[in-house]
Design an enzyme around this catalytic site. Structure first.
Site, short mmCIF file in Angstrom:
data_model
loop_
_atom_site.label_atom_id
_atom_site.label_comp_id
_atom_site.label_asym_id
_atom_site.label_seq_id
_atom_site.Cartn_x
_atom_site.Cartn_y
_atom_site.Cartn_z
N CYS A 1 -35.07 11.15 -32.58
CA CYS A 1 -34.39 10.77 -31.26
C CYS A 1 -33.74 12.31 -30.74
O CYS A 1 -33.87 12.39 -29.38
CB CYS A 1 -33.01 10.03 -31.58
SG CYS A 1 -33.12 8.59 -32.56
N CYS B 1 -33.79 10.90 -37.23
CA CYS B 1 -33.12 11.05 -36.06
C CYS B 1 -32.81 12.25 -35.51
O CYS B 1 -33.18 12.72 -34.54
CB CYS B 1 -31.84 10.16 -35.99
SG CYS B 1 -30.89 10.31 -34.62
N TYR C 1 -43.72 3.19 -28.43
CA TYR C 1 -42.93 3.89 -27.69
C TYR C 1 -42.97 5.37 -28.11
O TYR C 1 -42.90 6.08 -26.92
CB TYR C 1 -41.51 3.32 -27.98
CG TYR C 1 -40.98 3.82 -29.08
CD1 TYR C 1 -39.83 4.99 -29.22
CD2 TYR C 1 -40.96 3.03 -30.45
CE1 TYR C 1 -39.27 5.17 -30.34
CE2 TYR C 1 -40.33 3.44 -31.64
CZ TYR C 1 -39.53 4.57 -31.51
OH TYR C 1 -39.04 5.00 -32.75
N GLU D 1 -43.37 8.16 -25.20
CA GLU D 1 -42.57 9.22 -24.92
C GLU D 1 -43.03 10.39 -25.18
O GLU D 1 -42.80 11.43 -24.15
CB GLU D 1 -41.46 9.11 -26.22
CG GLU D 1 -40.38 7.78 -25.76
CD GLU D 1 -39.35 7.56 -26.91
OE1 GLU D 1 -38.62 6.99 -26.63
OE2 GLU D 1 -39.65 8.18 -27.99
N HIS E 1 -21.32 0.98 -5.60
CA HIS E 1 -22.15 1.31 -4.54
C HIS E 1 -22.14 2.92 -4.34
O HIS E 1 -21.33 3.44 -4.27
CB HIS E 1 -21.90 0.61 -3.49
CG HIS E 1 -22.87 0.61 -2.18
ND1 HIS E 1 -24.28 0.12 -2.57
CD2 HIS E 1 -22.74 1.20 -1.08
CE1 HIS E 1 -24.93 0.46 -1.40
NE2 HIS E 1 -24.31 0.97 -0.49
#
Lengths: 560, 496
Positions: free
Chosen positions: A134, A129, A264, A268, A523
Site C-alpha cells: 500500500c 503494506c 489490481y 496499479e 456542490h
C-alpha cells in the site's frame, strides 16, 4: 443473548477450560467442578449480566494475573514466557500484538530483518503494506500522477518551457527514506505498547512453543501473521521476470515494461509506469481486466487506461521469456512474441507464506492454496494457534487484517469473543483513474437478490472540461428492489477511493436509496452525483429477466 | 387503479380551473432554484414560463443569465479558478517526487479566464436546453409582479409582456454588496473578481466568510500577495472554532497575510494603485481590493411590497416552511429568501416547491444535516453540528474525536500542512452529531459521511466500517480514542 457463548469459537472438544477461556475474566471461576452441566445455568446467567455491562477498555496488568491463576486452576499449572507470541509484524500481527498488550497480556512478536524485497529470510516490521504494498505503491502513484497533472494544468493556463523530466533516483531515495521512517515508527509503536520485538525467523515447534533462530519461547497463544508473497508461474525464462517487490524498488526507470496479469496490482503498476513515462504493455488472460469487479467498472477502467496510453493485450497468456544478446527481453505468448522489453513484471497472484513454519507438523491445517484454515474467530485447527491476515487468504486487505487482529485481541484478552465482520468491506484500486467500491457487484446482486434497480452516471468532470483531456467519471448504485437498500456502490474516476469511504459507512449501516436521496449534495463535487441519481438506468426483475436461465420455479413464484 | 383515476380526475379539475391563466407557474429568475422548480413543475404536467435577465459574467439590476449565480458567478467559475490555483502548490510538490521543473513556472491568466468564460457560456446553453426540453417557455427580460397572479416582463427592446399565472415563484437570488466606506467604488465584488482582465499582483480582501477565504486562496495560489482583513479573531464565523483555527493556520502557512479584527476605513486612488487604510491606522497599496462582505437578496425591483409580499429587514422574501410568501399564490426559493444560501439547498427548495404545488405531495425542505464546503486551498468541509453547537444543544455529554495527521503525499513532498478531522458524538445516544475535515479532498470525502449523518448513524456504525487503505478518508472510521469529553452541566434533563 444467553447463547452468545455458544457461538463463540468452534472447539474440537468443548472441555471446561476452553469454555472458560471465552468467559469474562473477572468472573470468580469455581476451582473444582465435578459436573460441567450442573453449573452451566447459573454460570450463563452471570455471563449474561456481565455481558451488558461496559467492560473497562484497559485492564491493568495485575488483573491479568488473576486470569492466569483462574485458568491455572482449571488446567495443569504451566508457566509460559508470553501470553501471546506473534510470528510476523505486518498489519495484522502488529495490531493484534499491540491491542493484546493494551489489554494486559505479555506479548512478543518476531519479524525478519528489513529489506524492500521479501524472501524466506527478509521482511521487516510493518510488513507488506508498509514496505512492499500500500504505502510505497501509493507514493509511486502520487509520483506518477503528476504527468497527468502537467497535462491538465496546461488547460488551466500553466506552461512549461521544457517538458518536466522525471529523475528516478530522487523518487527511490525519498520513497525509501519514508519506508525507513515508517518501519521505525512501527517498532516504536510496539515498544510503547510493551511488546517484545525479536528479530529473526519464527517457527512453530509445538502448540505452545516458537523457535526463533534456535532460541525457544513458550506462549499460551501463538499467532501466525506472516502474510503472503508474490508468485511467479514457472515458465521458461521466468528467472528474468520481476514481481511487485522488485517493481517498487527498481534502480532505474523501466523504458518498456510488460506487465502480466489483470488484477489490481497489475493495473496499479501499469498506471505507475505509464505516468513515469515508460512504455507499458499489459497482458491479460481474459477479455477484460479486474475479474470479480463489476462488469461496467471493468469496461470503464480499461477504456480510461487505454486512453492514457497503456496498451492492453487481451486473451494473451505468457509462455516464455527470452533474453536477447543486447539484454532486452522478449515475451512469447499464445498469440506471438513481443520484443524489446527492459522489464517483464508478473502480477499473477500472491501466495501465503506458510512454508517452513513447522505448521503441518504440529497439526495446523493448511488448504490447497497454502493458506491456513481458520474458524470465524481466526483459530486454526490447533486451539492455541491462531492466524490473521493474508496468510489465511480471506480478504487480503490491510484494513481487514487490522480488523482480524483487533477482533482476535478482544477474543483472547478482553473476554469478548469477536468475529471479524466481512460484510460491506470497501476497497479501492489505485489505478489511474482509481476505483472505489463497497458492497455487491451488479452480477452478485442479481444472483443474491434477483430484483434490483441500477443507477448509473457517466460524466465528464468539471476539471476535464477545462483540461480538454478525455477523462470521465463512472458511478453506479445498486439497489435491492424489495427493501430499497443500497447493496452496491461503485465508482471509477478521480478521488474514487476517498469518496467511497463515507458511502461505505452508509452502506454498512444498511441505508436505503431514499436516505441517499434525502441527503443534500456538496456542490460542486463529483461525489454529489451519488445523492442526485433520480432515474434508474435499468430495473432488473427476476420475472422478466430470468425466463431463460432461472426456469420454471422462479416464474411460478412470480406468477403467484 | 382507483387511485390512478382519482389523480386523473383531479388533474382535469385543475386544468379546467386554470383555463383562465396563461401559465400554471411563472418563475422570475432562472438560477439553480428557479430552473429546478420550473423543470420539475413542467414534468408534473404544469404549463410553465420563466424569465431571466440577459447573460453577462458580471451581474447588475439588468444583467443576469440563465444558470444564475452558481453557474455564471459562483460555484462553477470559482471552482475552476481553484483548480487552476491549486496547480501552483501541486507542481511545487512534484519536485520531491523526482520531477524536474523550471525554477519559475509560467502561468497565463488570460488563458484560464477565457476557458472559464467559454465553460460558463457552454453551461448557460445547457441550462437553456434543459428548460426547453422540459417544455418551459423562457423569456429574456426583467420580470416583476403586478398582482398576485400577474407578472410583467420588460424585454430588451423595452416592450412589455404581461402574463397571468396561477402561481408565481420568485427565484431572483442575491448580489454581492459593498460596504459604505469612502472610495468603495474602487473596490470590486466577487462578480468582477471572477472576470479580472489581469491577475492581481497585490490583492486586499475584506471579509471573513467563505468567499473571502476562497479568493484569497485563489490569488495566493496563482502567485499574488494577498492581505485578508476580517472583523473576528478567526475567519469563517459559524463554523467549528477548531476548524476555523486550522483554516487560518493553513492560509497563513501558504503565505496569506491575515489581519484579524481589522476593518478597512478608506480606499484612495493613487498612481501606484489603491491606497487602503485600516481602522488600526495601517496603510497599504493594492492593485485589487475585493469586498466579500456579504450578499443581499435581489428583491428591490420586483414590486413585491406593492402586491403585499412581505420582506424581512435584510430584504429577504419571507416564506413559510413550504416556501410560500405572505401572498398565497406567490412563492419564493433560493438566496432571495436568505435561508441557507447554497445551490443544493435552492435545488431542494425548488424540488419541494414543485412537489407541493404540482405533485400533490406537500414537501418541506429539510435543513438538518446540510453538508457544505469551503474551497479554500486546502478545502474545508462540514456536515451537522460544530462542537460549539453540539454543546449548546446537548442534553448530556458530548464526545469529541479529532485526528490531526500528515497526509501521505506530504511525507515525500515535504509540505508542512496537517489534515484535521473531527467527529462530534452524543455520549448518550452514540449518534454522530457533526463531522468536519480540513485537508485535500475534504468536500469529496464529506458527501458520503453526510448520507450517514442524515440517517442518524452512530459512532459504533462508523467504527464497524472497514477503512479504505491508504486514504485520508479512512481516518473517519478509525478514530478510536476520545480527544475530550465535554460535560454539559447546568442543563435540566428533559426526560425527568
Amino acid at each position: 443473548m444467553a447463547t452468545t457463548s455458544f457461538t463463540a469459537p468452534k472447539l474440537s472438544s468443548p472441555t471446561f477450560q476452553t469454555f472458560c477461556r471465552n468467559l469474562p475474566l473477572s468472573l470468580p471461576i469455581p476451582k473444582t467442578l465435578s459436573s460441567f452441566s450442573f453449573h452451566l445455568s447459573p454460570f450463563l446467567s452471570r455471563f449474561h449480566l456481565h455481558h451488558h455491562h461496559p467492560t473497562p477498555r484497559f485492564h491493568p496488568r495485575r488483573l491479568f494475573a488473576v486470569r492466569a491463576e483462574s485458568e491455572n486452576g482449571a488446567e495443569p499449572l504451566r508457566h509460559y514466557d508470553f501470553d501471546l507470541f506473534t510470528i510476523g509484524a505486518g498489519s495484522g500481527g502488529v495490531r493484534a500484538s499491540r491491542f493484546a498488550a493494551n489489554f494486559g497480556a505479555s506479548v512478543a512478536v518476531c519479524e525478519l530483518p528489513f529489506s524492500t524485497i521479501s524472501s524466506e529470510t527478509t521482511g521487516g516490521v510493518g510488513g507488506t503494506c508498509v514496505l512492499r504494498g500500500c504505502v510505497p505503491k501509493k507514493l509511486m502513484v502520487y509520483a506518477s500522477k503528476y504527468s497527468h497533472e502537467f497535462d491538465e494544468s496546461n488547460g488551466f493556463g500553466w506552461k512549461y518551457d521544457t517538458e518536466p523530466k522525471h529523475d528516478w533516483s530522487t523518487l527511490m531515495a525519498n520513497k525509501n527514506a519514508e519506508l525507513q521512517r515508517l518501519t521505525g515508527i512501527y517498532k516504536n509503536i510496539l515498544n510503547k505498547a510493551g511488546v517484545t520485538l525479536i528479530e529473526g525467523r519464527g517457527k512453530v515447534v509445538d502448540p505452545h512453543t516458537v523457535d526463533v533462530d534456535g532460541k525457544l519461547y513458550t506462549a499460551r497463544h501463538i499467532l501466525i501473521s506472516v502474510g503472503g508473497r508474490p508468485f511467479i508461474p514457472d515458465i521458461p525464462g521466468s528467472e528474468y521476470a520481476i514481481d511487485s517487490d522488485a517493481a517498487l524498488d527498481l534502480p532505474s526507470k523501466p523504458e518498456k515494461v510488460a506487465i502480466v496479469g489483470g488484477g489490481y496490482i497489475a493495473l496499479e503498476f501499469a498506471g505507475i509506469f505509464n505516468g513515469l513515462t515508460s512504455e507499458v504493455h499489459v497482458f491479460i488472460r481474459q477479455k477484460k481486466v479486474l475479474r470479480g469487479f463489476d462488469e461496467e467498472i471493468r469496461d470503464f477502467v480499461g477504456e480510461q487506461m487505454a486512453l492514457r496510453g497503456i496498451q492492453f493485450h487481451t486473451e494473451e497468456s505468457p509462455q516464455a521469456i527470452v533474453k536477447s544478446a543486447d539484454g532486452s527481453l522478449s515475451l512469447k505468448t499464445n498469440k506471438g512474441t513481443i520484443e524489446g522489453f527492459s522489464h517483464i513484471m508478473f502480477a499473477t497472484g500472491r501466495r501465503p507464506n506458510t512454508k517452513n513454519l513447522g505448521l503441518e507438523s504440529v497439526g495446523v491445517k493448511i488448504n490447497k492454496n497454502g493458506a491456513i484454515e481458520v474458524d470465524e474467530y481466526s483459530r486454526t485447527t490447533v486451539p492455541s494457534i491462531w492466524a490473521v491476515g493474508d496468510v489465511t487468504d480471506r480478504i487480503n486487505l490491510t484494513p481487514v487484517a487490522l480488523m482480524e487482529g483487533a477482533a482476535l485481541a478482544k477474543t483472547l484478552f478482553q473476554n469478548e469473543p469477536t468475529k471479524p465482520d466481512y460484510r460491506a468491506v470497501p476497497s479501492a484500486v489505485f489505478s489511474q483513474p482509481p476505483i472505489g467500491q463497497v458492497g455487491l457487484t451488479e452480477e452478485q446482486a442479481r444472483k443474491e437478490y434477483g430484483d434490483i434497480d441500477v443507477y448509473t452516471a457517466n460524466f465528464r468532470p468539471l476539471k476535464a472540461t477545462l483540461s480538454g483531456l478525455p477523462d470521465r467519471v463512472f458511478m453506479k448504485l445498486i439497489i435491492c428492489a424489495k427493501t430499497n437498500k443500497v447493496i452496491g456502490l461503485h465508482m471509477c474516476g478521480e478521488d474514487s477511493a476517498e469518496i467511497a469511504q463515507g458511502f461505505a459507512v452508509a452502506v454498512k449501516a444498511g441505508l436505503t436509496k431514499a436516505d441517499f436521496d434525502a441527503t443534500v449534495g456538496i456542490h460542486p463535487t463529483s461525489a454529489e452525483e451519488f445523492v442526485t441519481m433520480r432515474t434508474p438506468t435499468r430495473k432488473i426483475r427476476q420475472s422478466s429477466e430470468s425466463q431463460g436461465n432461472m426456469g420454471h420455479e422462479a416464474k411460478t413464484a412470480a406468477g403467484v | 387503479m382507483a387511485r390512478k383515476m382519482l389523480v386523473d380526475e383531479e388533474m382535469n379539475q385543475t386544468n379546467q380551473e386554470e383555463a383562465h391563466y396563461d401559465f400554471d407557474l411563472f418563475v422570475i429568475g432562472a438560477g439553480s432554484g428557479g430552473v429546478r422548480a420550473a423543470r420539475f413543475s413542467a414534468n408534473y404536467g404544469a404549463k410553465v414560463g420563466i424569465c431571466e435577465l440577459p447573460f453577462h459574467p458580471i451581474s447588475s439590476e439588468v444583467i443576469g443569465g440563465v444558470g444564475g449565480t452558481c453557474v455564471i458567478r459562483g460555484c462553477v467559475p470559482k471552482k475552476i479558478l481553484v483548480y487552476g490555483a491549486a496547480f501552483g502548490s501541486e507542481l511545487e510538490d512534484a519536485r520531491n517526487y523526482g520531477w524536474e521543473l523550471n525554477e519559475k513556472l509560467d502561468f497565463n491568466w488570460k488563458k484560464l479566464l477565457h476557458k472559464k468564460t467559454d465553460e460558463i457560456i457552454r453551461l448557460n446553453g445547457i441550462y437553456k436546453r434543459l428548460l426547453s426540453n422540459a417544455g418551459v417557455k423562457l423569456f429574456e427580460g426583467e420580470g416583476k409582479i403586478v398582482g398576485p397572479n400577474e407578472v410583467e416582463v420588460t424585454q430588451l427592446d423595452g416592450t412589455k409582456l404581461s402574463y397571468s399565472a396561477k402561481h408565481i415563484l420568485i427565484a431572483t437570488g442575491s448580489r454581492a454588496h459593498r460596504p459604505p466606506i469612502p472610495g468603495q467604488e474602487l473596490g470590486i465584488t466577487s462578480d468582477e473578481a471572477l472576470s479580472l482582465e489581469d491577475l492581481p499582483k497585490h490583492a486586499v480582501v475584506l471579509g471573513g466568510g467563505y468567499i473571502a477565504v476562497e479568493f484569497a486562496s485563489i490569488w495566493r495560489g496563482l502567485g499574488a500577495n494577498v492581505d485578508l482583513f476580517f472583523r473576528k479573531e478567526l475567519p469563517l464565523r459559524g463554523f467549528d472554532d477548531e476548524m476555523r483555527a486550522v483554516v487560518a493556520r493553513n492560509l497563513e502557512r501558504r503565505g496569506i497575510n491575515l489581519h484579524p479584527q481589522t476593518n478597512l476605513t478608506e480606499l484612495i486612488k493613487t498612481d501606484n494603485g489603491i491606497k487602503v487604510t485600516t481602522d488600526h491606522g495601517e496603510e497599504l497599496i493594492a492593485d485589487v481590493v475585493l469586498f466579500a462582505t456579504g450578499r443581499l437578496p435581489n428583491s428591490k425591483r420586483l414590486n413585491l411590497e406593492a402586491v403585499g409580499v412581505e420582506l424581512d429587514n435584510t430584504g429577504a422574501v419571507k416564506v413559510d416552511e413550504y416556501s410560500r410568501t405572505s401572498i398565497p399564490s406567490v412563492w419564493a426559493v433560493g438566496d432571495v429568501t436568505n435561508r441557507m444560501n447554497l445551490t443544493p439547498v435552492a435545488l431542494m427548495e425548488g424540488t419541494c416547491f414543485a412537489k407541493t404545488v404540482f405533485g400533490k405531495e406537500p414537501s418541506k425542505p429539510d435543513y438538518s444535516h446540510v453538508p457544505c464546503a469551503v474551497f479554500s486551498i486546502p478545502p474545508l468541509s462540514v456536515v451537522g453540528l460544530s462542537e460549539e453547537q453540539a454543546i449548546e444543544q446537548a442534553n448530556g455529554d458530548v464526545l469529541v474525536f479529532t485526528s490531526t495527521f500528515n497526509p501521505m503525499k506530504n511525507t515525500v513532498s515535504g509540505r508542512q500542512e496537517k489534515t484535521v478531522m473531527k467527529l462530534v458524538v452524543d455520549a448518550e445516544t452514540d449518534k454522530v452529531l457533526g463531522a468536519s475535515m480540513c485537508g485535500p479532498d475534504a468536500p469529496e470525502i464529506m458527501q458520503g459521511i453526510a448520507v450517514a449523518l442524515q440517517c442518524g448513524a452512530t459512532k459504533a456504525q462508523f467504527d464497524s466500517t472497514v477503512g479504505i487503505h491508504p486514504s485520508a478518508a479512512e481516518e473517519f472510521v478509525t478514530m478510536r480514542s476520545v480527544s475530550r469529553r465535554i460535560t454539559c452541566r447546568g442543563k435540566p434533563k428533559t426526560n425527568l
